[in-house]
Scaffold this motif. Structure first.
Motif, short mmCIF file in Angstrom:
data_model
loop_
_atom_site.label_atom_id
_atom_site.label_comp_id
_atom_site.label_asym_id
_atom_site.label_seq_id
_atom_site.Cartn_x
_atom_site.Cartn_y
_atom_site.Cartn_z
N PRO A 135 85.99 54.20 38.84
CA PRO A 135 86.39 54.49 37.45
C PRO A 135 85.76 55.79 36.95
O PRO A 135 84.78 56.30 37.50
CB PRO A 135 85.85 53.28 36.68
CG PRO A 135 84.70 52.79 37.52
CD PRO A 135 85.09 53.05 38.94
N GLY A 136 86.34 56.33 35.89
CA GLY A 136 85.81 57.54 35.27
C GLY A 136 85.89 58.75 36.17
O GLY A 136 86.83 58.91 36.96
N ASP A 137 84.89 59.62 36.09
CA ASP A 137 84.91 60.86 36.85
C ASP A 137 84.67 60.63 38.34
O ASP A 137 84.90 61.53 39.15
CB ASP A 137 83.85 61.83 36.30
CG ASP A 137 84.02 63.23 36.85
OD1 ASP A 137 85.15 63.76 36.84
OD2 ASP A 137 83.02 63.80 37.33
N ARG A 138 84.21 59.45 38.72
CA ARG A 138 84.06 59.15 40.14
C ARG A 138 85.39 59.25 40.86
O ARG A 138 85.44 59.61 42.04
CB ARG A 138 83.47 57.76 40.34
CG ARG A 138 82.01 57.63 39.91
CD ARG A 138 81.48 56.25 40.21
NE ARG A 138 80.10 56.10 39.79
CZ ARG A 138 79.37 55.01 39.98
NH1 ARG A 138 79.91 53.96 40.58
NH2 ARG A 138 78.12 54.96 39.56
N PHE A 139 86.47 58.95 40.15
CA PHE A 139 87.80 59.04 40.76
C PHE A 139 88.10 60.47 41.19
O PHE A 139 88.59 60.71 42.30
CB PHE A 139 88.86 58.55 39.77
CG PHE A 139 90.27 58.82 40.19
CD1 PHE A 139 90.78 58.28 41.35
CD2 PHE A 139 91.09 59.64 39.43
CE1 PHE A 139 92.08 58.53 41.76
CE2 PHE A 139 92.39 59.90 39.81
CZ PHE A 139 92.88 59.34 40.98
N ALA A 140 87.81 61.45 40.33
CA ALA A 140 88.07 62.85 40.67
C ALA A 140 87.25 63.28 41.88
O ALA A 140 87.75 63.98 42.78
CB ALA A 140 87.77 63.76 39.48
N VAL A 141 85.99 62.85 41.93
CA VAL A 141 85.15 63.21 43.06
C VAL A 141 85.64 62.54 44.34
O VAL A 141 85.63 63.13 45.43
CB VAL A 141 83.68 62.85 42.77
CG1 VAL A 141 82.79 63.17 43.97
CG2 VAL A 141 83.18 63.59 41.54
N GLY A 142 86.10 61.29 44.21
CA GLY A 142 86.66 60.60 45.37
C GLY A 142 87.90 61.31 45.89
O GLY A 142 88.08 61.46 47.11
N MET A 143 88.77 61.78 44.99
CA MET A 143 89.94 62.55 45.40
C MET A 143 89.51 63.84 46.09
O MET A 143 90.14 64.29 47.06
CB MET A 143 90.80 62.87 44.18
CG MET A 143 91.50 61.67 43.57
SD MET A 143 92.90 61.10 44.56
CE MET A 143 94.11 62.33 44.12
N ALA A 144 88.41 64.44 45.62
CA ALA A 144 87.91 65.66 46.25
C ALA A 144 87.47 65.39 47.68
O ALA A 144 87.74 66.20 48.58
CB ALA A 144 86.75 66.23 45.44
N VAL A 145 86.83 64.26 47.90
CA VAL A 145 86.39 63.91 49.26
C VAL A 145 87.59 63.77 50.18
O VAL A 145 87.59 64.26 51.31
CB VAL A 145 85.57 62.61 49.23
CG1 VAL A 145 85.27 62.14 50.66
CG2 VAL A 145 84.27 62.82 48.48
N PHE A 146 88.66 63.12 49.69
CA PHE A 146 89.86 62.97 50.51
C PHE A 146 90.50 64.33 50.81
O PHE A 146 90.98 64.57 51.91
CB PHE A 146 90.87 62.06 49.81
CG PHE A 146 90.51 60.60 49.89
CD1 PHE A 146 90.10 60.03 51.07
CD2 PHE A 146 90.59 59.80 48.76
CE1 PHE A 146 89.77 58.69 51.14
CE2 PHE A 146 90.27 58.46 48.82
CZ PHE A 146 89.85 57.90 50.01
N THR A 147 90.52 65.22 49.80
CA THR A 147 91.08 66.55 50.01
C THR A 147 90.29 67.32 51.05
O THR A 147 90.86 67.96 51.95
CB THR A 147 91.10 67.33 48.68
OG1 THR A 147 91.89 66.62 47.72
CG2 THR A 147 91.67 68.72 48.87
N ILE A 148 88.97 67.29 50.93
CA ILE A 148 88.12 68.00 51.88
C ILE A 148 88.33 67.45 53.28
O ILE A 148 88.41 68.20 54.27
CB ILE A 148 86.65 67.88 51.45
CG1 ILE A 148 86.41 68.66 50.16
CG2 ILE A 148 85.72 68.39 52.55
CD1 ILE A 148 85.06 68.42 49.54
#
Length: 399
Positions: A135-148
């Motif tokens: 939830p929250g901004d953790r979602f954006a960071v999780g998406m970043a990990v998948f992108t990387i």
């Protein structure tokens, strides 16, 4: 942690369910890379035809153009963990059948199409689950990990896939691919919590509802339009071989140029997560414009090192897609996330495919460096137009 606070990679890594989803994603990416290389080599070894080998490689991408809106809705009708596990198990069986010696090539093509079609519900279920897991901004960071992870796989995946095929033969690599999907299914089944079905869809055409939701919400259409700017930004990939030859490089230069964009994107995504959420949103449109701006400088026909720098900057600015995809998923109710995500992915695939095709055709009549520069200029205009649409949409109440 509140919605407005910036999350870190450590915050995300501490969540067990995310670690399971990440491991499943890693296994699927590795399997996809193996399948693309193995099938292409298998077809060429039987036919000795470069055209058929290229067609087999293209077949690993084409089903994505239709499977998004047609199949992604399954992740809204059924429990998402179950959808991911079922898709992985089905792909395990299909790839195992491809790996059997003597399987006719038309059957291999049909099985491969089935494997690629199942990518849509699997990816849509994962994307819809992620906001619940993070939830929250953790979602954006999780998406970043998948992108990387995906971009890194593009840098090293094909080389590793080639080595695997050389060591195991195409059939052995396909068996390894089948095993990767089985591992993914087990990791998701035992590493992700069961969640109830998000929505009981009564419509006879549930796949149309995703298109309708996107069409009616200006914010969603604007975000898809911003994402589609990447169709201009990747034009260089379509003409990279003649471009490298034009500036005095060979096969090595081709690899360096392709890697430059991916490496730049990894750096850009990592850097973007350092900004707070509000700042990331403010950078959305400027970065979309900057993702194409460096390409216009290719008009001067620079050498390999300078072109690598320009393409790396383009890849770094293309990190704006992280913000666009995060805002898109968070702007949709949970019960509709999977099907709308499928529509967005299809739009992205179509724009990238059209951009590559248009650049390739243009290079028949214009010098490659001119084609890349024109694509950059057109992309900047498209980004400004999509940015204006986004600004206008966000000033109105959401539907």
């Amino acid at each position: 942690m509140t919605e407005a606070e910036r999350a870190t990679f450590r915050d995300v890594a501490a969540v067990g369910e995310f670690r399971a989803l990440f491991a499943a994603q890693l296994a699927s990416v590795a399997g996809d890379q193996l399948a693309r290389v193995a099938v292409s080599i298998l077809v060429f070894s039987r036919t000795q035809s470069p055209a058929w080998a290229a067609a087999a490689y293209a077949l690993t991408f084409l089903p994505d153009l239709v499977s998004g809106p047609l199949l992604a809705w399954l992740a809204d009708r059924y429990p998402r963990r179950s959808v991911m596990v079922a898709a992985d198990l089905a792909r395990t069986v299909l790839v195992a059948a491809m790996a059997l010696p003597g399987t006719p090539l038309p059957v291999v093509a049909a099985l491969l199409t089935g494997v690629q079609l199942l990518n849509a519900p699997w990816a849509a279920a994962r994307a819809a689950l992620l906001p619940q897991v993070l939830p929250g901004d953790r979602f954006a960071v999780g998406m970043a990990v998948f992108t990387i992870t995906t971009q890194t796989a593009q840098v090293v995946g094909f080389a590793a896939g080639g080595l695997a095929v050389a060591g195991l033969t195409p059939h052995g690599a396909l068996w390894l691919d089948a095993g990767s999907f089985l591992v993914s299914a087990l990791v998701v089944r035992f590493g992700v919590k069961h969640r109830a079905t998000p929505h009981h869809e009564r419509s006879r055409t549930p796949w149309l509802s995703g298109i309708a939701v996107v069409w009616r919400d200006r914010r969603l259409t604007a975000l898809i339009a911003l994402g589609c700017v990447s169709g201009f930004a990747i034009a260089g990939e379509a003409v990279v071989t003649p471009y490298a030859a034009e500036i005095g490089g060979g096969a090595v230069a081709v690899g360096f140029l392709l890697a430059a964009y991916a490496i730049g994107n990894v750096i850009g995504v990592t850097a973007l997560t350092r900004f707070p959420p509000v700042r990331r949103r403010g950078l959305l449109v400027p970065l979309a414009v900057l993702s194409c701006a460096p390409l216009t400088l290719c008009v001067s026909n620079p050498g390999v090192p300078a072109t690598m720098v320009l393409w790396a900057f383009s890849g770094a600015a293309s990190a704006y897609n992280l913000t666009a995809s995060t805002l898109f998923v968070q702007s949709v109710p949970d019960a509709l996330r999977a099907r709308t995500f499928g529509v967005a992915i299809t739009g992205l695939r179509v724009s990238q495919g059209a951009g590559v095709l248009a650049a390739g055709l243009a290079a028949e009549y214009l010098a490659p460096h001119i084609v890349v520069a024109i694509a950059g200029a057109l992309g900047m205009l498209a980004a400004l137009g999509a940015g204006w649409w986004w600004h206008k949409a966000t000033r109105q109440p959401a539907r």
